[in-house]
Design a protein around this motif. Structure first.
Motif, short mmCIF file in Angstrom:
data_model
loop_
_atom_site.label_atom_id
_atom_site.label_comp_id
_atom_site.label_asym_id
_atom_site.label_seq_id
_atom_site.Cartn_x
_atom_site.Cartn_y
_atom_site.Cartn_z
N HIS A 180 0.83 -1.21 0.00
CA HIS A 180 0.00 0.00 0.00
C HIS A 180 0.86 1.26 0.00
O HIS A 180 0.40 2.33 0.42
N GLY A 181 2.10 1.14 -0.44
CA GLY A 181 2.98 2.29 -0.51
C GLY A 181 3.69 2.62 0.78
O GLY A 181 4.45 3.60 0.83
N ARG B 293 7.58 2.17 0.43
CA ARG B 293 8.16 3.25 -0.37
C ARG B 293 8.23 4.55 0.43
O ARG B 293 9.25 5.26 0.41
N SER C 262 11.88 -0.20 -8.42
CA SER C 262 11.14 0.93 -7.85
C SER C 262 12.07 2.00 -7.31
O SER C 262 11.87 3.20 -7.53
#
Length: 234
Positions: A93-94, A97, A133
């Motif tokens: 869900h990010g 990151r 990413s």
């Protein structure tokens, strides 16, 4: 520090109390299958107190992840990210990151130019995240780096790791022509649970292939979900 965007209700906070380091130690233990030796609370407390990176991710008042990093030799201007763990229900869900971007901003504010960390070369999702990413580059293949590990994730397996370096200032260069690849399973965790002998075979196969390609002077320049690690000539 620059603002790092998180989903509603989530926040990143320093582990600057006794209660928070004990909670972080428990969260990391839960992520790694119940082992409490990986990041004990007293070590977390000491690292935070002397200025290392030690932060938790909170959903409201509940901690759902944590990350710890420490500095290398001063002249190297490098922060080594030792451990980052997020509870399963908050992955994809990010959050990972956002936590990495927070670590990046924190490191830059303190004069670091690179962040290094290790990950299991058999875990495809981590390889994709780290190399594609984030754009980190593979620095070294480390055979059985930690020796035997007695946690629910690594128990019974050899602890091979890939060391990566994330350059915090330089843009990622364009990918060269791919001349070789090394495939990994899509879900090594499931294979370890159901077919541990097959998981061990994957370990040896990937280790031998990675070391052979690196020994030829090739470098890893990315990861593809079907082909695996992508190799180019320097």
């Amino acid at each position: 520090m620059a603002v790092v965007q998180l989903a509603a209700g989530l926040s990143i906070r320093p582990l600057d109390t006794v209660a928070s380091v004990h909670e972080a130690s428990q969260v990391l233990s839960d992520v790694w299958g119940g082992d409490r030796t990986g990041m004990p609370a007293n070590l977390l407390r000491a690292l935070e107190h002397v200025g290392s990176y030690a932060f938790g991710v909170y959903d409201g008042e509940r901690m759902v992840g944590a990350s710890v990093a420490f500095f290398g030799p001063p002249a190297d201007r490098v922060l080594h990210s030792h451990i980052t763990g997020i509870l399963p229900e908050h992955r994809a869900h990010g959050v990972g990151r956002a936590l990495k971007e927070h670590q990046r901003e924190w490191a830059l504010e303190r004069g670091a130019e690179r962040i290094t960390w290790t990950f299991d070369p058999l875990v495809a999702r981590n390889a994709h995240f780290n190399l594609e990413s984030l754009g980190a580059r593979v620095t070294e293949y480390l055979v059985d780096y930690y020796g035997p590990m007695d946690d629910g994730v690594n128990r019974g397996d050899e602890s091979d790791r890939i060391l990566v370096t994330w350059d915090l200032k330089a843009p990622r260069p364009a990918r060269g022509d791919v001349v070789a690849s090394v495939a990994v399973p899509h879900d090594i965790e499931a294979i370890r649970l159901a077919q541990p002998q097959d998981a061990a075979a994957w370990r040896r196969r990937v280790r031998d292939a990675m070391r052979a390609r690196l020994g030829e002077g090739l470098i890893v320049d990315g990861f593809d979900d079907e082909q695996g690690y992508l190799f180019v000539r320097p």
